[in-house]
Design an enzyme around this catalytic site. Structure first.
Site, PDB file in Angstrom:
ATOM      1  N   ASN A   9       0.774  -1.155   0.165  1.00  0.00           N
ATOM      2  CA  ASN A   9      -0.052   0.021   0.022  1.00  0.00           C
ATOM      3  C   ASN A   9       1.081   1.165  -0.281  1.00  0.00           C
ATOM      4  O   ASN A   9       1.480   1.627   1.040  1.00  0.00           O
ATOM      5  CB  ASN A   9      -0.869   0.215   1.245  1.00  0.00           C
ATOM      6  CG  ASN A   9      -1.706   1.358   1.392  1.00  0.00           C
ATOM      7  OD1 ASN A   9      -1.902   2.015   0.512  1.00  0.00           O
ATOM      8  ND2 ASN A   9      -2.378   1.437   2.673  1.00  0.00           N
ATOM      9  N   TRP A  10       1.078   1.840  -1.108  1.00  0.00           N
ATOM     10  CA  TRP A  10       1.943   2.911  -1.281  1.00  0.00           C
ATOM     11  C   TRP A  10       1.398   4.213  -0.484  1.00  0.00           C
ATOM     12  O   TRP A  10       2.298   5.081  -0.614  1.00  0.00           O
ATOM     13  CB  TRP A  10       2.263   3.075  -2.739  1.00  0.00           C
ATOM     14  CG  TRP A  10       3.071   2.347  -3.303  1.00  0.00           C
ATOM     15  CD1 TRP A  10       3.552   0.881  -2.800  1.00  0.00           C
ATOM     16  CD2 TRP A  10       3.501   2.070  -4.661  1.00  0.00           C
ATOM     17  NE1 TRP A  10       4.134   0.233  -3.826  1.00  0.00           N
ATOM     18  CE2 TRP A  10       4.090   0.875  -5.050  1.00  0.00           C
ATOM     19  CE3 TRP A  10       3.082   2.682  -5.863  1.00  0.00           C
ATOM     20  CZ2 TRP A  10       4.552   0.184  -6.429  1.00  0.00           C
ATOM     21  CZ3 TRP A  10       3.344   2.317  -7.357  1.00  0.00           C
ATOM     22  CH2 TRP A  10       4.379   1.003  -7.482  1.00  0.00           C
ATOM     23  N   LYS A  11       0.225   4.193  -0.250  1.00  0.00           N
ATOM     24  CA  LYS A  11      -0.225   5.426   0.264  1.00  0.00           C
ATOM     25  C   LYS A  11      -0.044   6.472  -0.551  1.00  0.00           C
ATOM     26  O   LYS A  11       0.027   6.332  -1.845  1.00  0.00           O
ATOM     27  CB  LYS A  11       0.316   5.616   1.871  1.00  0.00           C
ATOM     28  CG  LYS A  11      -0.109   4.492   2.602  1.00  0.00           C
ATOM     29  CD  LYS A  11       0.131   4.649   4.277  1.00  0.00           C
ATOM     30  CE  LYS A  11      -0.040   3.247   4.819  1.00  0.00           C
ATOM     31  NZ  LYS A  11      -0.065   3.460   6.197  1.00  0.00           N
ATOM     32  N   HIS A  95      -9.183   1.170   4.841  1.00  0.00           N
ATOM     33  CA  HIS A  95      -8.118   1.589   5.688  1.00  0.00           C
ATOM     34  C   HIS A  95      -8.202   2.482   6.794  1.00  0.00           C
ATOM     35  O   HIS A  95      -9.004   3.384   6.825  1.00  0.00           O
ATOM     36  CB  HIS A  95      -6.929   2.177   4.903  1.00  0.00           C
ATOM     37  CG  HIS A  95      -5.604   1.841   5.277  1.00  0.00           C
ATOM     38  ND1 HIS A  95      -5.079   2.913   6.186  1.00  0.00           N
ATOM     39  CD2 HIS A  95      -4.698   1.199   5.301  1.00  0.00           C
ATOM     40  CE1 HIS A  95      -3.910   2.821   6.698  1.00  0.00           C
ATOM     41  NE2 HIS A  95      -3.583   1.628   5.881  1.00  0.00           N
ATOM     42  N   GLU A  97      -6.593   4.765   7.984  1.00  0.00           N
ATOM     43  CA  GLU A  97      -6.470   6.276   7.594  1.00  0.00           C
ATOM     44  C   GLU A  97      -7.766   6.763   7.101  1.00  0.00           C
ATOM     45  O   GLU A  97      -8.053   7.982   7.343  1.00  0.00           O
ATOM     46  CB  GLU A  97      -5.055   6.556   6.649  1.00  0.00           C
ATOM     47  CG  GLU A  97      -3.948   6.389   7.627  1.00  0.00           C
ATOM     48  CD  GLU A  97      -2.679   5.714   6.763  1.00  0.00           C
ATOM     49  OE1 GLU A  97      -2.740   5.723   5.372  1.00  0.00           O
ATOM     50  OE2 GLU A  97      -1.845   4.992   7.632  1.00  0.00           O
ATOM     51  N   GLU A 167      -4.952  -4.721  10.764  1.00  0.00           N
ATOM     52  CA  GLU A 167      -3.919  -3.791  11.079  1.00  0.00           C
ATOM     53  C   GLU A 167      -4.298  -2.698  12.094  1.00  0.00           C
ATOM     54  O   GLU A 167      -5.034  -1.985  12.474  1.00  0.00           O
ATOM     55  CB  GLU A 167      -4.055  -2.698   9.808  1.00  0.00           C
ATOM     56  CG  GLU A 167      -3.776  -3.191   8.328  1.00  0.00           C
ATOM     57  CD  GLU A 167      -3.315  -2.293   7.401  1.00  0.00           C
ATOM     58  OE1 GLU A 167      -2.161  -2.485   6.828  1.00  0.00           O
ATOM     59  OE2 GLU A 167      -3.873  -1.138   7.184  1.00  0.00           O
ATOM     60  N   GLY A 173       2.731   2.621  10.664  1.00  0.00           N
ATOM     61  CA  GLY A 173       3.870   3.646  10.544  1.00  0.00           C
ATOM     62  C   GLY A 173       4.607   4.094  11.863  1.00  0.00           C
ATOM     63  O   GLY A 173       5.313   4.981  11.818  1.00  0.00           O
ATOM     64  N   GLY A 233       3.024  -0.915   4.205  1.00  0.00           N
ATOM     65  CA  GLY A 233       3.139   0.322   3.947  1.00  0.00           C
ATOM     66  C   GLY A 233       4.609   0.951   3.491  1.00  0.00           C
ATOM     67  O   GLY A 233       5.067   0.688   2.597  1.00  0.00           O
ATOM     68  N   GLY A 234       5.406   1.791   4.484  1.00  0.00           N
ATOM     69  CA  GLY A 234       6.549   2.144   4.203  1.00  0.00           C
ATOM     70  C   GLY A 234       7.439   1.178   3.757  1.00  0.00           C
ATOM     71  O   GLY A 234       8.213   1.610   2.629  1.00  0.00           O
TER      72      GLY A 234
HETATM   73  P1  13P Z   1       3.371   0.609   7.665  1.00  0.00           P
HETATM   74  O1  13P Z   1       3.872  -0.667   6.937  1.00  0.00           O
HETATM   75  O2  13P Z   1       4.045   1.656   7.096  1.00  0.00           O
HETATM   76  O3  13P Z   1       3.278   0.526   9.194  1.00  0.00           O
HETATM   77  O4  13P Z   1       1.922   0.809   7.133  1.00  0.00           O
HETATM   78  C1  13P Z   1       1.125  -0.352   7.116  1.00  0.00           C
HETATM   79  C2  13P Z   1      -0.299   0.048   6.364  1.00  0.00           C
HETATM   80  O5  13P Z   1      -1.046   0.901   6.733  1.00  0.00           O
HETATM   81  C3  13P Z   1      -0.402  -0.686   5.243  1.00  0.00           C
HETATM   82  O6  13P Z   1      -1.823  -0.557   4.705  1.00  0.00           O
END
Ligand code: 13P
Length: 250
Positions: A9-11, A95, A97, A167, A173, A233-234
């Site tokens: 998930n590149w956000k 998600h 967020e 999650e 993050g 994510g990251g």
């Molecule tokens: P991180 O791997 O950056 O903690 O993010 C997880 C995430 O929200 C994937 O959707």
């Protein structure tokens, strides 16, 4: 046996140049990935680029969000059929967020799952508790509520064509992953909840873990019996790190 799945998930990250470099790196390394199915979810505007670069590769792609509405006067929104046009396989839905920063309710998330499936794609339904909810012992209550909204609206069989991502919000993050046992406990709980409606769907559905997954902790997390891969994510923004995570899949 459920196939492992690792999705990036590149956000809200990336540029035309960085995406080109990242995907070239991933494509070169895919020969080493024996077990996991792999996907990436770029921001909407890069779906054209990603679909062109990944066509014919082993890597699937998807979107990070979708409107619950059919096409029409909804400025700034993107409808499910549009994502289908770009041959998205997956759409991340709910998600944390989206839930916390954009006020998405359990019901809205359930509607989004339905429109994604109606357009022939697979929702990756995200669930998970906040830190204060975990500390108050409410993890199971919260996850059950998020899951039940989808089962109530769309039926348990809809989950046969969905992926679930657990999650914990406090792990996203933050660099602080859930321990493999903490994650396994919630994954097992999710599967158990689904089994109360359908044992068959519960056995079949892939449940991914997300929250500070890295090359260094992926293997331990993915070794757990109810963890079928990860939503990353990251660490999905660096080809080498993401490939190491993909290689850790069972
Ligand atoms: P991180 O791997 O950056 O903690 O993010 C997880 C995430 O929200 C994937 O959707």
């Amino acid at each position: 046996m459920r196939q492992s799945l690792v999705v990036g998930n590149w956000k809200m990250n990336g540029s035309t140049a960085s995406i080109q470099a990242l995907l070239e790196g991933l494509k070169q390394g895919m020969g080493k990935i024996q077990r996991a199915a792999v996907g990436v979810c770029p921001p909407f505007v890069y779906l054209q680029q990603v679909s062109t670069l990944l066509a014919g590769s082993q890597i699937s792609w998807g979107a990070q969000n979708v409107s619950h509405e059919a096409p029409g006067a909804f400025t700034g929104e993107v409808a499910a059929n549009m994502l289908g046009d770009f041959k998205c396989k997956y759409v991340i839905v709910g998600h944390s967020e989206r839930r916390s920063l954009y006020g998405e309710s359990d019901e809205l998330v359930a509607k989004k799952c339905a429109v994604v499936q109606a357009a022939g794609m697979i929702p990756i339904l995200c669930v998970g508790e906040l830190l204060q909810e975990r500390e108050a012992g409410q993890t199971e209550t919260v996850v059950k509520r998020q899951l039940d909204a989808v089962i109530r609206m769309n039926g348990v069989d809809s989950l046969a064509n969905a992926v679930i991502a657990y999650e914990p919000v406090w792990a996203i993050g933050t660099g602080k992953s859930a321990t493999s046992q903490q994650a396994q406990d919630v994954h097992a709980f999710i599967r158990q909840q689904i089994a109360q409606h359908s044992a068959n769907v519960a056995q079949k559905v892939q449940i991914l873990y997300g929250g500070s997954v890295k090359g260094s902790n992926a293997e331990e997390l993915f070794a757990m019996s109810d963890i079928d891969g990860g939503l990353i994510g990251g660490a999905a923004l660096k080809a080498d790190e993401f490939l190491t995570i993909c290689q850790a899949a069972k």
